[in-house]
Design an enzyme around this catalytic site. Structure first.
Site, PDB file in Angstrom:
ATOM      1  N   GLU A   1      12.607   3.725   1.209  1.00  0.00           N
ATOM      2  CA  GLU A   1      11.847   4.056   2.537  1.00  0.00           C
ATOM      3  C   GLU A   1      12.832   3.959   3.674  1.00  0.00           C
ATOM      4  O   GLU A   1      12.261   3.459   4.799  1.00  0.00           O
ATOM      5  CB  GLU A   1      10.964   3.112   2.473  1.00  0.00           C
ATOM      6  CG  GLU A   1       9.786   3.144   1.417  1.00  0.00           C
ATOM      7  CD  GLU A   1       9.289   4.674   1.024  1.00  0.00           C
ATOM      8  OE1 GLU A   1       8.953   5.446   2.005  1.00  0.00           O
ATOM      9  OE2 GLU A   1       8.905   4.874  -0.155  1.00  0.00           O
TER      10      GLU A   1
ATOM     11  N   PHE B   1       0.745  -1.163  -0.198  1.00  0.00           N
ATOM     12  CA  PHE B   1      -0.074   0.003  -0.051  1.00  0.00           C
ATOM     13  C   PHE B   1       0.787   1.162   0.130  1.00  0.00           C
ATOM     14  O   PHE B   1       1.687   1.477   0.803  1.00  0.00           O
ATOM     15  CB  PHE B   1      -0.870  -0.042   1.259  1.00  0.00           C
ATOM     16  CG  PHE B   1      -1.677   1.299   1.381  1.00  0.00           C
ATOM     17  CD1 PHE B   1      -2.842   1.204   0.410  1.00  0.00           C
ATOM     18  CD2 PHE B   1      -1.619   2.289   2.297  1.00  0.00           C
ATOM     19  CE1 PHE B   1      -3.750   2.365   0.497  1.00  0.00           C
ATOM     20  CE2 PHE B   1      -2.440   3.442   2.190  1.00  0.00           C
ATOM     21  CZ  PHE B   1      -3.474   3.437   1.245  1.00  0.00           C
ATOM     22  N   GLY B   2       0.605   2.099  -1.074  1.00  0.00           N
ATOM     23  CA  GLY B   2       1.309   3.307  -1.129  1.00  0.00           C
ATOM     24  C   GLY B   2       0.429   4.510  -0.748  1.00  0.00           C
ATOM     25  O   GLY B   2      -0.665   4.616  -1.295  1.00  0.00           O
ATOM     26  N   TYR B   3       0.826   5.573   0.124  1.00  0.00           N
ATOM     27  CA  TYR B   3      -0.217   6.691   0.455  1.00  0.00           C
ATOM     28  C   TYR B   3       0.461   7.978   0.284  1.00  0.00           C
ATOM     29  O   TYR B   3       0.056   8.985   0.689  1.00  0.00           O
ATOM     30  CB  TYR B   3      -0.535   6.318   2.068  1.00  0.00           C
ATOM     31  CG  TYR B   3       0.479   6.274   2.808  1.00  0.00           C
ATOM     32  CD1 TYR B   3       1.343   7.518   3.526  1.00  0.00           C
ATOM     33  CD2 TYR B   3       1.330   5.116   3.288  1.00  0.00           C
ATOM     34  CE1 TYR B   3       2.344   7.362   4.303  1.00  0.00           C
ATOM     35  CE2 TYR B   3       2.213   4.878   4.099  1.00  0.00           C
ATOM     36  CZ  TYR B   3       3.018   6.114   4.728  1.00  0.00           C
ATOM     37  OH  TYR B   3       3.993   5.917   5.430  1.00  0.00           O
ATOM     38  N   GLY B   4       2.103   8.136  -0.070  1.00  0.00           N
ATOM     39  CA  GLY B   4       2.505   9.070  -0.086  1.00  0.00           C
ATOM     40  C   GLY B   4       3.142   9.040  -1.677  1.00  0.00           C
ATOM     41  O   GLY B   4       2.513   9.118  -2.695  1.00  0.00           O
ATOM     42  N   SER B   5       4.574   9.194  -1.696  1.00  0.00           N
ATOM     43  CA  SER B   5       5.046   9.233  -3.117  1.00  0.00           C
ATOM     44  C   SER B   5       4.950   7.940  -3.827  1.00  0.00           C
ATOM     45  O   SER B   5       5.144   7.954  -4.785  1.00  0.00           O
ATOM     46  CB  SER B   5       6.925   9.550  -3.023  1.00  0.00           C
ATOM     47  OG  SER B   5       7.344   8.529  -2.282  1.00  0.00           O
TER      48      SER B   5
END
Length: 186
Positions: free
Chosen positions: A99, A24-28
């Site tokens: 990350e 799951f990606g929520y930023g870049s």
């Protein structure tokens, strides 16, 4: 303060060696998917809100002048929309490096916009990591983001790209859009 979580993340093996993993990606990771993926779907997780409370000493700032980037903050009843990627296990190594500044891989239920659900991974930086900056007044955060620059470019580009990606997903995010408005006011 730069902290390298790469080795910690690579020692975490929350899934069997069954091949594909959902991330799951929520930023870049929403707008900068510069890694191989097998499938991409709009998704959300529950119990978290996106906040610009994590320091970036390696991408959108420097050790001397860190930028501000997104992390997740636990909030009961909250929903955080983003993008889910089905990836192979080999893709985790470069993502762990990307990350590395305080983010740890965590297991979370992912809910797809089409109604499905799976167990997935998310990179999260909590207040226990040394790069965590925490909350600040909106104007202070916007000024910080406006001034910070790192090897990956101006910090403001990160915020503006994220806001644009959320709009393209038709996602409301009061924190991101208020921060963007304050940044543009500067």
């Amino acid at each position: 303060m730069l902290i390298d979580t790469t080795a910690v993340n690579q020692s975490r093996r929350p899934f069997d060696d069954n091949g594909d993993i959902w991330l799951f990606g929520y930023g870049s990771l929403i707008w900068k998917a510069d890694f191989p993926f097998l499938e991409r779907k709009s998704a959300y997780i529950e119990g978290f809100e996106r906040r610009f409370w994590q320091g970036s000493h390696d991408h959108r700032g420097t050790p001397q002048a860190p930028g501000r980037v997104a992390t997740l903050i636990p909030v009961e009843g909250a929903v955080c929309h983003g993008m889910a990627y089905r990836i192979s296990e080999e893709t985790l190594a470069p993502l762990d490096h990307r990350e590395k500044n305080g983010y740890l891989r965590e297991v979370t239920p992912l809910h797809f916009a089409d109604g499905g659900q799976v167990q997935g991974l998310v990179y999260m930086a909590t207040e226990e990591n040394p790069a965590f900056l925490g909350p600040a007044p909106l104007e202070t955060m916007a000024r910080h983001i406006h001034e910070a620059v790192g090897p990956s470019g101006p910090n403001r580009d990160y915020l503006l790209n994220l806001a644009q990606a959320l709009r393209e997903l038709d996602v409301e995010d009061a924190h991101i859009f208020a921060l963007q408005a304050e940044l543009e006011r500067l």
